[in-house]
Write a protein that holds these residues in place. Sequence first.
Motif, PDB file in Angstrom:
ATOM      1  N   ALA A   6       0.833  -1.205   0.000  1.00  0.00           N
ATOM      2  CA  ALA A   6       0.000   0.000   0.000  1.00  0.00           C
ATOM      3  C   ALA A   6       0.865   1.251   0.000  1.00  0.00           C
ATOM      4  O   ALA A   6       0.548   2.254  -0.662  1.00  0.00           O
ATOM      5  CB  ALA A   6      -0.920  -0.014   1.230  1.00  0.00           C
ATOM      6  N   HIS A   7       1.972   1.196   0.715  1.00  0.00           N
ATOM      7  CA  HIS A   7       2.904   2.325   0.769  1.00  0.00           C
ATOM      8  C   HIS A   7       3.475   2.614  -0.625  1.00  0.00           C
ATOM      9  O   HIS A   7       3.488   3.768  -1.077  1.00  0.00           O
ATOM     10  CB  HIS A   7       4.020   1.976   1.754  1.00  0.00           C
ATOM     11  N   VAL A   8       3.910   1.569  -1.316  1.00  0.00           N
ATOM     12  CA  VAL A   8       4.481   1.752  -2.658  1.00  0.00           C
ATOM     13  C   VAL A   8       3.398   2.191  -3.644  1.00  0.00           C
ATOM     14  O   VAL A   8       3.633   3.053  -4.510  1.00  0.00           O
ATOM     15  CB  VAL A   8       5.164   0.462  -3.130  1.00  0.00           C
ATOM     16  N   ALA A   9       2.190   1.637  -3.514  1.00  0.00           N
ATOM     17  CA  ALA A   9       1.104   2.027  -4.417  1.00  0.00           C
ATOM     18  C   ALA A   9       0.742   3.496  -4.236  1.00  0.00           C
ATOM     19  O   ALA A   9       0.387   4.185  -5.191  1.00  0.00           O
ATOM     20  CB  ALA A   9      -0.118   1.137  -4.151  1.00  0.00           C
ATOM     21  N   ARG A  78       3.337   4.950   9.695  1.00  0.00           N
ATOM     22  CA  ARG A  78       4.029   5.047   8.404  1.00  0.00           C
ATOM     23  C   ARG A  78       5.469   4.541   8.536  1.00  0.00           C
ATOM     24  O   ARG A  78       6.428   5.244   8.206  1.00  0.00           O
ATOM     25  CB  ARG A  78       4.024   6.490   7.906  1.00  0.00           C
ATOM     26  N   PRO A  79       5.646   3.307   8.991  1.00  0.00           N
ATOM     27  CA  PRO A  79       7.026   2.825   9.221  1.00  0.00           C
ATOM     28  C   PRO A  79       7.847   2.755   7.938  1.00  0.00           C
ATOM     29  O   PRO A  79       9.062   2.986   7.958  1.00  0.00           O
ATOM     30  CB  PRO A  79       6.810   1.436   9.832  1.00  0.00           C
ATOM     31  N   HIS A  80       7.189   2.427   6.816  1.00  0.00           N
ATOM     32  CA  HIS A  80       7.960   2.302   5.562  1.00  0.00           C
ATOM     33  C   HIS A  80       8.517   3.653   5.115  1.00  0.00           C
ATOM     34  O   HIS A  80       9.584   3.700   4.492  1.00  0.00           O
ATOM     35  CB  HIS A  80       7.076   1.698   4.464  1.00  0.00           C
ATOM     36  N   LEU A  81       7.817   4.737   5.433  1.00  0.00           N
ATOM     37  CA  LEU A  81       8.332   6.050   5.057  1.00  0.00           C
ATOM     38  C   LEU A  81       9.609   6.359   5.837  1.00  0.00           C
ATOM     39  O   LEU A  81      10.581   6.886   5.282  1.00  0.00           O
ATOM     40  CB  LEU A  81       7.261   7.121   5.345  1.00  0.00           C
ATOM     41  N   VAL A  82       9.623   6.027   7.123  1.00  0.00           N
ATOM     42  CA  VAL A  82      10.827   6.227   7.939  1.00  0.00           C
ATOM     43  C   VAL A  82      11.966   5.331   7.440  1.00  0.00           C
ATOM     44  O   VAL A  82      13.111   5.772   7.312  1.00  0.00           O
ATOM     45  CB  VAL A  82      10.523   5.935   9.418  1.00  0.00           C
ATOM     46  N   ILE A  83      11.632   4.086   7.121  1.00  0.00           N
ATOM     47  CA  ILE A  83      12.668   3.157   6.644  1.00  0.00           C
ATOM     48  C   ILE A  83      13.207   3.597   5.287  1.00  0.00           C
ATOM     49  O   ILE A  83      14.418   3.512   5.033  1.00  0.00           O
ATOM     50  CB  ILE A  83      12.095   1.727   6.582  1.00  0.00           C
ATOM     51  N   ASP A  84      12.334   4.088   4.412  1.00  0.00           N
ATOM     52  CA  ASP A  84      12.813   4.630   3.130  1.00  0.00           C
ATOM     53  C   ASP A  84      13.876   5.694   3.377  1.00  0.00           C
ATOM     54  O   ASP A  84      14.947   5.696   2.752  1.00  0.00           O
ATOM     55  CB  ASP A  84      11.653   5.282   2.357  1.00  0.00           C
ATOM     56  N   GLU A 114       9.364  -3.249  13.078  1.00  0.00           N
ATOM     57  CA  GLU A 114       9.825  -4.635  12.915  1.00  0.00           C
ATOM     58  C   GLU A 114       9.047  -5.337  11.802  1.00  0.00           C
ATOM     59  O   GLU A 114       9.644  -6.042  10.963  1.00  0.00           O
ATOM     60  CB  GLU A 114       9.673  -5.387  14.241  1.00  0.00           C
ATOM     61  N   ARG A 115       7.722  -5.135  11.779  1.00  0.00           N
ATOM     62  CA  ARG A 115       6.921  -5.767  10.717  1.00  0.00           C
ATOM     63  C   ARG A 115       7.289  -5.201   9.347  1.00  0.00           C
ATOM     64  O   ARG A 115       7.377  -5.941   8.355  1.00  0.00           O
ATOM     65  CB  ARG A 115       5.432  -5.558  10.999  1.00  0.00           C
ATOM     66  N   ALA A 116       7.504  -3.903   9.290  1.00  0.00           N
ATOM     67  CA  ALA A 116       7.849  -3.278   8.007  1.00  0.00           C
ATOM     68  C   ALA A 116       9.211  -3.770   7.512  1.00  0.00           C
ATOM     69  O   ALA A 116       9.378  -4.053   6.315  1.00  0.00           O
ATOM     70  CB  ALA A 116       7.844  -1.757   8.160  1.00  0.00           C
ATOM     71  N   LEU A 117      10.172  -3.885   8.419  1.00  0.00           N
ATOM     72  CA  LEU A 117      11.498  -4.373   8.011  1.00  0.00           C
ATOM     73  C   LEU A 117      11.414  -5.804   7.478  1.00  0.00           C
ATOM     74  O   LEU A 117      12.126  -6.166   6.532  1.00  0.00           O
ATOM     75  CB  LEU A 117      12.459  -4.314   9.198  1.00  0.00           C
ATOM     76  N   ALA A 118      10.529  -6.605   8.071  1.00  0.00           N
ATOM     77  CA  ALA A 118      10.372  -7.982   7.608  1.00  0.00           C
ATOM     78  C   ALA A 118       9.793  -8.037   6.201  1.00  0.00           C
ATOM     79  O   ALA A 118       9.991  -9.030   5.485  1.00  0.00           O
ATOM     80  CB  ALA A 118       9.474  -8.753   8.577  1.00  0.00           C
ATOM     81  N   GLU A 119       9.077  -6.994   5.797  1.00  0.00           N
ATOM     82  CA  GLU A 119       8.503  -6.952   4.448  1.00  0.00           C
ATOM     83  C   GLU A 119       9.518  -6.517   3.396  1.00  0.00           C
ATOM     84  O   GLU A 119       9.281  -6.698   2.200  1.00  0.00           O
ATOM     85  CB  GLU A 119       7.316  -5.978   4.413  1.00  0.00           C
ATOM     86  N   ARG A 120      10.613  -5.901   3.839  1.00  0.00           N
ATOM     87  CA  ARG A 120      11.549  -5.295   2.887  1.00  0.00           C
ATOM     88  C   ARG A 120      12.577  -6.315   2.405  1.00  0.00           C
ATOM     89  O   ARG A 120      13.045  -7.168   3.157  1.00  0.00           O
ATOM     90  CB  ARG A 120      12.284  -4.111   3.543  1.00  0.00           C
TER      91      ARG A 120
END
Length: 397
Positions: A6-9, A78-84, A114-120
């Motif tokens: 969803a973040h990438v979309a 928005r963990p993926h935004l921080v990880i980006d 942690e969940r977001a990192l596991a998706e990357r």
Amino acid sequence: MEPGPAHVARLGPVPRGGAGLIEVLERSDLRGRGGASFPVGTKWRTVAGRRAGSAVLLVNGAEGEPLSYKDRLLMQCRPHLVIDGAFLAATSVGADDIVLFVGEEHRPARASLERALAERVDHPCRVRFVTAPARYVAGEESAAVHCVNDGVALPTSIPPRPFEKGVGGRPTLVQNVETLAHVALVARFGDRWYQEGGRDGAGGTALLSISGAVRQGSVLEVAQGSTIGEAVEAVGGATAAVGAVLLGGYFGGWVRAGETWSLPVDGMRLRAHGRALGCGTVALLPAHRCGVAMTALIASYLADQSARQCGPCVFGLRAIADALSRVAVCTPDAHDLTRLRTWSSELRGRGACRHPDGAAGLVLSALDVFDTEFLSHAVQRRCSSPGTPLEAAQWTS
């Protein structure tokens, strides 16, 4: 939390980092959102230029300021935004070690990361968590590095600064999580897009933690350059007549309500006028509550949170807090009011870190904004707003 697909979309794939991104950040004039408002591009270029072997990235999600909630909410939702932003920073400054420094009380935020990192599948290097203890000073950048190195979350004497000698003795970029989220957006959409997101010469947006005399404490994203009054109205307005506003958190300062509403959400313009946005906190004190009592409770909290490195912090802050407490309950010693101003003025710049400076600045702002109430407490031994301490305690909890 927003899942990775969803973040990438929603935003598209994250571009590559590198020297080109540092140039974009410099043109954007993006500044850090941890409180210092330092130019991000300058900070990144300095670390990139100093790495003899490899650098370290410390992602600062400690958020020890009691009035701030924005960082933990951002990490949680928005963990993926921080990880980006973290991955872009590591690639751009040449870091081979990413430390996610997250407050021990921010468990939902850490779980989302942690969940977001596991998706990357695009980890550029080693990524690890280090828990930040629930202390006010834990998020100060030298304290964060000290905690990662030795398990002690207290500031250290500077120099050297972390970009010179940080985690493991290596050049270390310490960056707040909101700042990294902005980086992830600037990398996608460019410096011009960022500049157009603000108003009146300020670029981009900012997250504010708004609390006190409002229906519900809220985190709000506003265009930089908009006014404090507009931000308060956007969360439903004040629920009572407001006497003063604590702007910028416990290291910020009190401002009379009438002077607050037109102030801009812009750290640099506020600084030019002797104000501070700090980490973006706006706390409204109702007019029927006592600013002296509130300040006494905050000063006592800050004395308890001493960095314990030097006399001004250990003894100076405690002496100020004790004198303030006596004034707050209308039982001052003969010269307490004079001592408060003298001690707070003399304390600034004498500590081993900035903790005494921040506390002293808060007290000096209170002596100015609540001058009439201080005289009432100290001379007439009367509080015009009895009953405040309970609410103040809730503010500091």
